[in-house]
Design a protein around this motif. Structure first.
Motif, PDB file in Angstrom:
ATOM      1  N   GLU A   1       0.762  -1.240  -0.152  1.00 38.38           N
ATOM      2  CA  GLU A   1      -0.087  -0.093  -0.037  1.00 38.38           C
ATOM      3  C   GLU A   1       0.923   1.281   0.219  1.00 38.38           C
ATOM      4  N   ALA A   2       1.849   1.238   0.624  1.00 32.86           N
ATOM      5  CA  ALA A   2       2.979   2.329   0.713  1.00 32.86           C
ATOM      6  C   ALA A   2       3.709   2.504  -0.529  1.00 32.86           C
ATOM      7  N   GLN A   3       3.647   1.696  -1.390  1.00 35.19           N
ATOM      8  CA  GLN A   3       4.111   1.967  -2.543  1.00 35.19           C
ATOM      9  C   GLN A   3       3.318   2.723  -3.615  1.00 35.19           C
ATOM     10  N   GLN A   4       1.923   2.565  -3.332  1.00 33.67           N
ATOM     11  CA  GLN A   4       0.884   3.279  -4.229  1.00 33.67           C
ATOM     12  C   GLN A   4       0.917   4.964  -4.204  1.00 33.67           C
ATOM     13  N   GLY A   5       1.503   5.311  -3.251  1.00 33.23           N
ATOM     14  CA  GLY A   5       1.572   6.832  -3.004  1.00 33.23           C
ATOM     15  C   GLY A   5       2.785   7.325  -2.678  1.00 33.23           C
TER      16      GLY A   5
ATOM     17  N   GLU B   1       8.280  13.594   7.007  1.00 32.37           N
ATOM     18  CA  GLU B   1       6.917  13.696   7.551  1.00 32.37           C
ATOM     19  C   GLU B   1       6.526  11.965   7.903  1.00 32.37           C
ATOM     20  N   LEU B   2       6.776  11.149   7.078  1.00 24.24           N
ATOM     21  CA  LEU B   2       6.475   9.688   7.182  1.00 24.24           C
ATOM     22  C   LEU B   2       7.517   9.219   8.744  1.00 24.24           C
ATOM     23  N   GLN B   3       8.571   9.499   8.750  1.00 27.93           N
ATOM     24  CA  GLN B   3       9.544   8.968   9.489  1.00 27.93           C
ATOM     25  C   GLN B   3       9.242   9.606  10.864  1.00 27.93           C
ATOM     26  N   ASN B   4       8.615  10.832  10.990  1.00 28.08           N
ATOM     27  CA  ASN B   4       8.274  11.324  12.366  1.00 28.08           C
ATOM     28  C   ASN B   4       6.935  10.781  12.700  1.00 28.08           C
TER      29      ASN B   4
ATOM     30  N   PRO C   1      23.784   7.247   4.849  1.00 29.29           N
ATOM     31  CA  PRO C   1      23.659   5.824   3.871  1.00 29.29           C
ATOM     32  C   PRO C   1      22.789   5.029   4.535  1.00 29.29           C
ATOM     33  N   MET C   2      22.025   5.361   5.646  1.00 30.64           N
ATOM     34  CA  MET C   2      21.385   4.395   6.373  1.00 30.64           C
ATOM     35  C   MET C   2      19.908   4.631   6.121  1.00 30.64           C
ATOM     36  N   LYS C   3      19.648   4.999   4.767  1.00 30.28           N
ATOM     37  CA  LYS C   3      18.370   5.633   4.571  1.00 30.28           C
ATOM     38  C   LYS C   3      17.135   4.562   4.444  1.00 30.28           C
ATOM     39  N   MET C   4      15.981   4.627   4.797  1.00 34.37           N
ATOM     40  CA  MET C   4      14.864   3.837   4.657  1.00 34.37           C
ATOM     41  C   MET C   4      13.889   4.297   3.701  1.00 34.37           C
ATOM     42  N   GLY C   5      13.499   3.503   2.672  1.00 35.99           N
ATOM     43  CA  GLY C   5      12.504   3.872   1.794  1.00 35.99           C
ATOM     44  C   GLY C   5      11.173   3.804   2.632  1.00 35.99           C
ATOM     45  N   ARG C   6      10.199   4.600   2.117  1.00 34.72           N
ATOM     46  CA  ARG C   6       8.798   4.721   2.605  1.00 34.72           C
ATOM     47  C   ARG C   6       8.090   3.289   2.926  1.00 34.72           C
ATOM     48  N   GLU C   7       8.309   2.311   1.935  1.00 33.00           N
ATOM     49  CA  GLU C   7       7.879   1.016   2.136  1.00 33.00           C
ATOM     50  C   GLU C   7       8.338   0.255   3.577  1.00 33.00           C
ATOM     51  N   ALA C   8       9.993   0.265   3.557  1.00 32.15           N
ATOM     52  CA  ALA C   8      10.466  -0.289   4.933  1.00 32.15           C
ATOM     53  C   ALA C   8       9.853   0.431   6.159  1.00 32.15           C
ATOM     54  N   MET C   9       9.674   1.770   5.981  1.00 31.64           N
ATOM     55  CA  MET C   9       9.342   2.633   7.024  1.00 31.64           C
ATOM     56  C   MET C   9       7.904   1.950   7.570  1.00 31.64           C
TER      57      MET C   9
END
Length: 530
Positions: free
Chosen positions: A205-209, A215-218, A410-418
């Motif tokens: 679902e996160a991949q769809q938008g 903002e998502l991380q917070n 370098p330790m970035k997370m994508g929105r799907e992983a968050m």
């Protein structure tokens, strides 16, 4: 026959193979020395009743279908699953029809829905008659395959097929990599744990938008902190990344300007103390932000005196893992460190479950932060981790990760992983932890009663210990392990004690616990001395 069967099933996806596996088990339960169409249908109901239910006319349920089979099939003397059970001529025709349907639709793989269609095409077989009597039509099943919607039904227990049509080759097969059921441990090298369906769905679902990453991380951090009862939380790419960030936060004194200079440590405290007994591969992460590792004690632990003497004006933090027998407790370490104004980091990456470890080290024992892996006991994305605890330290960690250009960039997370790690924590705390304990109990019950085998279930850890008698089991532990990995479903377990194995139910997808138990039981019964 065995080689012929292996060739026949090469095109089957994992779900279809499990259907056949359960069909063989059903045949043994009914005392049938041939796998018939009704056993294949029972295997399908065991593997994915929702797929069958989808094409039935209401108010018929899969439970009604099962009762009809039980009423019409006479049970014989049950025998062990180690006995070879061939396919009946009728069942072979069903499987051939399933393959023909896959070929007609240009599907490389044969899935459970193809098998269902194969049953319906063999109109005179018992399974087809029962299904047709409750309104199931081959045309409806075929249409689902054509439009690709059957895959959504199959995805709930077969995660490799999420978002894909059942007809396609799995990505592992496409790459020539063999998959297996990991009942051993959630080591990164072994692929981590299996995501629950709820986590997979959330990530899809996160991949769809698209949203702003910060903002998502917070939002995710705030939600996890609230669920775990910690003052603050920061999700990151793995537990090792959490070590880097936590150490950097203490070195910089939670000062954003100083953290921007790391790994240049001039003007900062840079010593991190840890017990030699806590040495493990990932402790190299302590040095990444420029820290200097200070070891105390020996392989059995360290004393309070050694810790007190090691703390100096250059000490940034004390690092430790959940203590083993003979080591200083977290409370003692915290008490000593706090008197000297030094923070304590607890790396509990591998120590979940129990779920209390998400808050116990910080709330009850007083550690400044606790770090956990997302891809181990929490069953979240493998590339995820969480730092939780003291608000200023955790906020300092957050300011060092993407989109900020500091040591954690370098330790970035994508929105799907968050979203995935958020969903994993939510699932774990909302019954998921208890579900794995229930799975461990199920495995223990299925394995009970085997001559020469003693079963112990550690519910808190979701572990099943299988102790084998060398005088009654005619195979070595290594031979048992090799047999478990030789045929489908391939199962990897962990060595335990001098002559035992351990099954970690926390590694399994819901539904796999019975497959693992039956596979292990089959191998052990086959090795038992007559």
């Amino acid at each position: 026959m065995q080689g012929e069967r292996r060739t026949m099933f090469e095109r089957y996806n994992e779900k279809a193979r499990r259907v056949v596996f359960f069909a063989r088990y059903a045949a043994s339960e009914y005392g049938s020395h041939m796998i018939e169409s009704e056993h294949l249908l029972l295997g399908m109901l065991q593997e994915d009743g929702k797929l069958v239910q989808r094409f039935l006319e209401l108010p018929t349920t899969t439970g009604i279908i099962k009762k009809e089979i039980e009423a019409q099939v006479k049970k014989g003397q049950q025998f062990g699953t180690n006995v070879e059970v061939p396919l009946s001529a009728e069942c072979k025709r069903v499987l051939n029809s399933a393959a023909e349907e896959a070929d007609r639709l240009a599907h490389n793989q044969i899935g459970a829905t193809h098998l269902l269609l194969g049953i319906l095409r063999e109109e005179k077989c018992l399974a087809a008659r029962i299904l047709a009597g409750h309104g199931m039509k081959a045309a409806a099943v075929r249409e689902a395959l054509v439009v690709g919607t059957a895959g959504a039904e199959e995805s709930e227990l077969d995660y490799a097929w999420v978002g894909r049509r059942v007809s396609k080759m799995t990505i592992y097969e496409e790459l020539g990599v063999r998959a297996y059921i990991n009942a051993n441990e959630w080591y990164s090298s072994q692929g981590g744990s299996v995501l629950p369906a709820a986590v997979v769905a959330a990530m899809a679902e996160a991949q769809q938008g698209v949203v702003r990453l910060e903002e998502l991380q917070n939002a995710v951090d705030e939600a996890i902190a609230k669920m775990t009862g910690n003052p603050a939380a920061c999700v990151t790419s793995c537990a090792t990344a959490g070590i880097v960030l936590a150490v950097a936060a203490f070195m910089s004194g939670c000062d954003a300007e100083k953290s921007e200079r790391l790994p240049d440590t001039r003007g900062m405290k840079r010593d991190v103390i840890f017990q030699r007994a806590d040495r493990f591969g990932e402790d190299a992460a302590i040095a990444i932000p420029g820290a200097r590792k200070v070891e105390i004690g020996d392989k059995n632990g360290a004393t309070e005196k050694q810790l007190k003497e090691a703390i100096t004006a250059e000490t940034a933090a004390v690092f430790m893992t959940p203590p083993r027998e003979g080591m200083m407790s977290v409370e003692k370490v915290v008490r000593i460190a706090r008197k000297r104004g030094v923070g304590v980091i607890v790396d509990a990456a591998w120590a979940i479950p129990p779920k209390e470890h998400l808050w116990k080290f910080t709330r009850e024992y007083g550690a400044d932060v606790v770090i956990v892996s997302g891809g181990k006991g929490l069953r979240g994305p493998q590339a995820s981790g969480i730092v939780m605890g003291r608000k200023d330290v955790v906020e300092a960690c957050r300011k060092m990760v993407a989109p900020h250009c500091r040591i954690g960039r370098p330790m970035k997370m994508g929105r799907e992983a968050m979203v995935g790690i958020y969903a994993a924590v939510k699932y774990f705390l909302d019954g998921g932890a208890e579900r794995t304990q229930e799975m461990a109990r199920t495995i223990g019950a299925e394995l009970s009663g085997i001559p020469g085998v003693k079963i112990e279930v550690d519910e808190a850890a979701s572990h099943v210990h299988v102790k084998m008698s060398a005088t009654r089991i005619g195979a070595t532990r290594d031979e048992i392990n090799a047999r478990l990995m030789a045929e489908e479903p391939r199962v990897l377990v962990r060595n335990d004690g001098t002559n035992g194995i351990r099954i970690n139910a926390g590694m399994l997808a819901e539904g796999q616990e019975r497959m693992v138990a039956r596979r292990v039981r089959e191998v052990l019964l086959g090795a038992a001395k007559k």
